[in-house]
Write an enzyme that holds these catalytic residues in place. Structure first.
Site, PDB file in Angstrom:
ATOM      1  N   ILE A 316       0.844  -1.167  -0.023  1.00  0.00           N
ATOM      2  CA  ILE A 316      -0.080  -0.066   0.000  1.00  0.00           C
ATOM      3  C   ILE A 316       1.149   1.226   0.005  1.00  0.00           C
ATOM      4  CG2 ILE A 316      -1.812   1.203   1.275  1.00  0.00           C
ATOM      5  CD1 ILE A 316      -2.715  -1.322   2.434  1.00  0.00           C
ATOM      6  N   PRO A 317       0.922   1.788  -0.970  1.00  0.00           N
ATOM      7  CA  PRO A 317       2.086   2.739  -1.348  1.00  0.00           C
ATOM      8  C   PRO A 317       1.944   4.146  -0.731  1.00  0.00           C
ATOM      9  CG  PRO A 317       0.943   2.636  -3.616  1.00  0.00           C
ATOM     10  CD  PRO A 317       0.249   1.705  -2.338  1.00  0.00           C
ATOM     11  N   CYS A 318       1.960   3.982   0.423  1.00  0.00           N
ATOM     12  CA  CYS A 318       1.861   5.402   1.357  1.00  0.00           C
ATOM     13  C   CYS A 318       3.344   6.257   0.987  1.00  0.00           C
ATOM     14  CB  CYS A 318       1.573   5.450   2.551  1.00  0.00           C
ATOM     15  SG  CYS A 318       2.738   4.294   3.614  1.00  0.00           S
ATOM     16  N   HIS A 319       4.515   5.696   0.544  1.00  0.00           N
ATOM     17  CA  HIS A 319       5.436   6.223   0.204  1.00  0.00           C
ATOM     18  C   HIS A 319       5.306   7.310  -1.006  1.00  0.00           C
ATOM     19  CE1 HIS A 319       5.865   2.731  -2.206  1.00  0.00           C
ATOM     20  NE2 HIS A 319       6.277   3.388  -2.958  1.00  0.00           N
TER      21      HIS A 319
END
Ligand SMILES: [Zn+2]
Length: 353
Positions: A316-319
């Protein structure tokens, strides 16, 4: 992770007791469980029994304890009495969770302890104690089930540090499981950005985090409480799947993860997480844009909180969420990793887009 060449270089420095490498690396000795500075006077181990770390914290998280001979945490010749007392207190009970009141018992002022530790090692005493404690629990996850069996068979009971640390962090001592417990399994995955922990049941992945992520211990607790599960070392299909996918991701050949996920969160959090997964590989978005994408223009603070509560790093690409002024903004796994991930994805972004 170190390259083979670096490993040989560090090993040679260890054999030579090369002073130039002081502070460059620490060597964990698998046969004794201690970690040393390069110049340690103890007999040198074989290469296959060495593991090298760039920071003391990494060595602690990999379950090594500081060598009493070379005192890898103290600059040579200047060990303060206070720091020595505290490190000894930890070693007496490595699985203990420290509170301010414990310092009073040791006749130590907690703010002095914090300051001195920070100055010497770049981490607070509590961070040190935490790394040591987590290292004990991680040791089992890292080594897999066989080690637990081995320890149960051979004096595991007497080595109460392992047992305590494991049960406090993972939920129950390995002997207390019964088949009514939901069992989650945890594995240690090495990546180019440092080791990660993956937790799953037989169907889906619940958690994927860098092991030195701040707040990981709390996250594990929350996961345990929400699922009422016991967490034990082991491998599952989803873990094997994410391990293969991560490898491809870091090689630049994978842009979308397919390992099944189990999302544990509120309705709102899940909404935010799903929208995060809609941000294409190699692109970034700011909080306001993210809030707009889920139709809650004014809720960008809540969106930021939901991003922070994400327990599936990278997948889950919160970056991919940055500040509106172009700054990178925060990241649970550390800003250096965030920067790396964004650059990595920009580099491998499919050109057809
Ligand atoms: Zn040593």
């Amino acid at each position: 992770m170190l390259t083979k060449e670096q490993k040989y270089e560090f090993y040679q420095a260890l054999i030579d007791k090369n002073k130039d490498y002081e502070g460059v690396f620490f060597a964990g000795i698998k046969t004794t469980g201690v970690f040393c500075r390069p110049t340690c006077s103890a007999r040198k181990p074989k290469l296959e029994n060495c593991e090298f770390f760039k920071t003391a914290q990494e060595a602690l998280l990999a379950s090594f304890r500081p060598c009493k001979r070379c005192r890898p945490l103290s600059p040579p010749g200047q060990v303060s009495k206070l720091i020595q007392t505290l490190i000894e207190a930890i070693e007496e009970n490595p699985s203990k969770r420290w509170k301010d009141s414990d310092f009073t018992k040791l006749s130590v002022d907690s703010s002095t302890a914090r300051r001195q530790f920070k100055k010497r090692f770049g981490m607070t005493f509590v961070a040190y104690a935490r790394a040591r404690r987590m290292g004990l629990a991680f040791k089992q996850i890292r080594d897999g089930e066989t080690v637990i069996d081995a320890q149960l068979n051979t004096g595991y009971e007497s080595s109460s540090g392992f047992r305590d640390a494991f049960s406090k962090i993972m939920g129950a001592a390995p002997t207390q499981f019964n088949k009514h417990h939901l069992i989650l399994k945890a594995s240690w995955l090495d990546t180019p950005l440092g080791p990660m922990i993956a937790v799953s049941d037989e169907e889906a992945l619940y958690l994927l985090e860098f092991i030195d992520r701040r707040g990981l211990e709390r996250e594990m607790e929350k996961l345990r409480l929400k699922t009422k599960a016991a967490i034990i070392p082991g491998r599952t299909e989803p873990i094997a799947s994410i391990e293969a996918e991560l490898k491809a991701y870091f090689e630049g050949s994978l842009t979308t993860f397919k390992t099944p996920l189990h999302l544990l969160g509120s309705h709102f959090q899940k909404l935010v997480w799903k929208e995060l997964m809609n941000i294409p590989y190699g692109q970034t978005r700011n909080y306001a844009e993210q809030a707009r994408a889920i139709g809650r223009q004014t809720a960008y603070r809540a969106v930021a909180n939901a991003n922070g509560a994400n327990q599936l790093a990278i997948i889950i690409p919160c970056h991919r969420i940055i500040n509106s002024n172009g700054d990178l903004g925060g990241y649970g796994g550390g800003i250096i990793r965030k920067k790396w991930l964004i650059a990595h994805e920009k580099h491998y972004k499919p050109t057809s887009e």
